[in-house]
Scaffold this motif. Structure first.
Motif, PDB file in Angstrom:
ATOM      1  N   LYS A   1       0.839  -1.193   0.000  1.00  0.00           N
ATOM      2  CA  LYS A   1       0.000   0.000   0.000  1.00  0.00           C
ATOM      3  C   LYS A   1       0.876   1.245   0.000  1.00  0.00           C
ATOM      4  O   LYS A   1       2.040   1.211   0.405  1.00  0.00           O
ATOM      5  N   ARG A   2       0.296   2.338  -0.473  1.00  0.00           N
ATOM      6  CA  ARG A   2       0.998   3.620  -0.546  1.00  0.00           C
ATOM      7  C   ARG A   2      -0.029   4.726  -0.349  1.00  0.00           C
ATOM      8  O   ARG A   2      -1.133   4.664  -0.868  1.00  0.00           O
ATOM      9  N   LEU A   3       0.335   5.766   0.408  1.00  0.00           N
ATOM     10  CA  LEU A   3      -0.579   6.839   0.744  1.00  0.00           C
ATOM     11  C   LEU A   3      -0.403   8.026  -0.216  1.00  0.00           C
ATOM     12  O   LEU A   3       0.701   8.524  -0.404  1.00  0.00           O
ATOM     13  N   TRP A   4      -1.520   8.472  -0.815  1.00  0.00           N
ATOM     14  CA  TRP A   4      -1.524   9.591  -1.761  1.00  0.00           C
ATOM     15  C   TRP A   4      -2.264  10.770  -1.144  1.00  0.00           C
ATOM     16  O   TRP A   4      -3.336  10.617  -0.578  1.00  0.00           O
ATOM     17  N   SER A   5      -1.700  11.973  -1.245  1.00  0.00           N
ATOM     18  CA  SER A   5      -2.350  13.191  -0.769  1.00  0.00           C
ATOM     19  C   SER A   5      -3.159  13.792  -1.910  1.00  0.00           C
ATOM     20  O   SER A   5      -2.594  14.263  -2.905  1.00  0.00           O
ATOM     21  N   ILE A   6      -4.477  13.792  -1.759  1.00  0.00           N
ATOM     22  CA  ILE A   6      -5.346  14.404  -2.763  1.00  0.00           C
ATOM     23  C   ILE A   6      -5.182  15.919  -2.723  1.00  0.00           C
ATOM     24  O   ILE A   6      -5.203  16.586  -3.747  1.00  0.00           O
ATOM     25  N   THR A   7      -4.978  16.463  -1.546  1.00  0.00           N
ATOM     26  CA  THR A   7      -4.858  17.906  -1.366  1.00  0.00           C
ATOM     27  C   THR A   7      -3.618  18.459  -2.049  1.00  0.00           C
ATOM     28  O   THR A   7      -3.690  19.434  -2.798  1.00  0.00           O
ATOM     29  N   ARG A   8      -2.463  17.841  -1.781  1.00  0.00           N
ATOM     30  CA  ARG A   8      -1.199  18.358  -2.315  1.00  0.00           C
ATOM     31  C   ARG A   8      -0.744  17.660  -3.588  1.00  0.00           C
ATOM     32  O   ARG A   8       0.239  18.061  -4.195  1.00  0.00           O
ATOM     33  N   ARG A   9      -1.405  16.551  -3.968  1.00  0.00           N
ATOM     34  CA  ARG A   9      -1.075  15.769  -5.162  1.00  0.00           C
ATOM     35  C   ARG A   9       0.360  15.232  -5.123  1.00  0.00           C
ATOM     36  O   ARG A   9       1.122  15.389  -6.077  1.00  0.00           O
ATOM     37  N   VAL A  10       0.733  14.625  -4.009  1.00  0.00           N
ATOM     38  CA  VAL A  10       2.045  13.999  -3.864  1.00  0.00           C
ATOM     39  C   VAL A  10       1.882  12.687  -3.102  1.00  0.00           C
ATOM     40  O   VAL A  10       0.926  12.502  -2.347  1.00  0.00           O
ATOM     41  N   TRP A  11       2.846  11.786  -3.284  1.00  0.00           N
ATOM     42  CA  TRP A  11       2.875  10.568  -2.491  1.00  0.00           C
ATOM     43  C   TRP A  11       3.414  10.914  -1.112  1.00  0.00           C
ATOM     44  O   TRP A  11       4.411  11.604  -0.980  1.00  0.00           O
ATOM     45  N   LEU A  12       2.772  10.405  -0.066  1.00  0.00           N
ATOM     46  CA  LEU A  12       3.219  10.672   1.295  1.00  0.00           C
ATOM     47  C   LEU A  12       4.081   9.554   1.858  1.00  0.00           C
ATOM     48  O   LEU A  12       4.831   9.774   2.804  1.00  0.00           O
ATOM     49  N   THR A  13       3.953   8.357   1.293  1.00  0.00           N
ATOM     50  CA  THR A  13       4.749   7.215   1.759  1.00  0.00           C
ATOM     51  C   THR A  13       5.287   6.458   0.554  1.00  0.00           C
ATOM     52  O   THR A  13       4.858   6.659  -0.582  1.00  0.00           O
ATOM     53  N   ASP A  14       6.237   5.587   0.823  1.00  0.00           N
ATOM     54  CA  ASP A  14       6.698   4.648  -0.173  1.00  0.00           C
ATOM     55  C   ASP A  14       5.802   3.421  -0.128  1.00  0.00           C
ATOM     56  O   ASP A  14       4.971   3.264   0.776  1.00  0.00           O
ATOM     57  N   TRP A  15       6.003   2.501  -1.084  1.00  0.00           N
ATOM     58  CA  TRP A  15       5.245   1.252  -1.041  1.00  0.00           C
ATOM     59  C   TRP A  15       5.693   0.454   0.167  1.00  0.00           C
ATOM     60  O   TRP A  15       6.874   0.309   0.438  1.00  0.00           O
ATOM     61  N   MET A  16       4.731  -0.056   0.937  1.00  0.00           N
ATOM     62  CA  MET A  16       5.022  -0.846   2.138  1.00  0.00           C
ATOM     63  C   MET A  16       4.058  -2.020   2.182  1.00  0.00           C
ATOM     64  O   MET A  16       2.966  -1.946   1.605  1.00  0.00           O
ATOM     65  N   PRO A  17       4.463  -3.086   2.870  1.00  0.00           N
ATOM     66  CA  PRO A  17       3.556  -4.237   2.987  1.00  0.00           C
ATOM     67  C   PRO A  17       2.269  -3.826   3.680  1.00  0.00           C
ATOM     68  O   PRO A  17       2.274  -3.059   4.649  1.00  0.00           O
ATOM     69  N   ALA A  18       1.159  -4.349   3.172  1.00  0.00           N
ATOM     70  CA  ALA A  18      -0.137  -3.983   3.745  1.00  0.00           C
ATOM     71  C   ALA A  18      -0.450  -4.794   4.987  1.00  0.00           C
ATOM     72  O   ALA A  18      -0.152  -5.866   5.204  1.00  0.00           O
TER      73      ALA A  18
END
Length: 83
Positions: free
Chosen positions: A66-83
């Protein structure tokens, strides 16, 4: 007669544009509107808003990540990590 009307018109316009008695009522009205609407000057206001995010999932070599995306700032907040 035409000269009298032309002279009076020029005089009246001069009085109005140079701040004679006619413009003071307009200034009072404008000040009243500005005070009611609170637009006397430019005021910058900021509103605190919560950041909107969404999790994206993928299957990589049999491992769900899983990876966290910021809709507000349009950037990835995390790298890919095991879910």
């Amino acid at each position: 007669m035409r000269r009298v009307l032309t002279g009076f018109s020029i005089f009246a316009l001069t009085v109005v544009f140079l701040g004679g008695g006619f413009s003071s009522a307009g200034e009072v009205y404008a000040a009243e509107i500005n005070s009611k609407l609170n637009i006397s000057g430019y005021e910058e206001t900021s509103v605190a808003r919560a950041e909107e995010t969404v999790w994206y999932y993928r299957l990589q070599n049999g491992v769900t990540e899983k990876r966290l995306w910021s809709i507000t700032r349009r950037v990835w907040l995390t790298d890919w990590m095991p879910a």
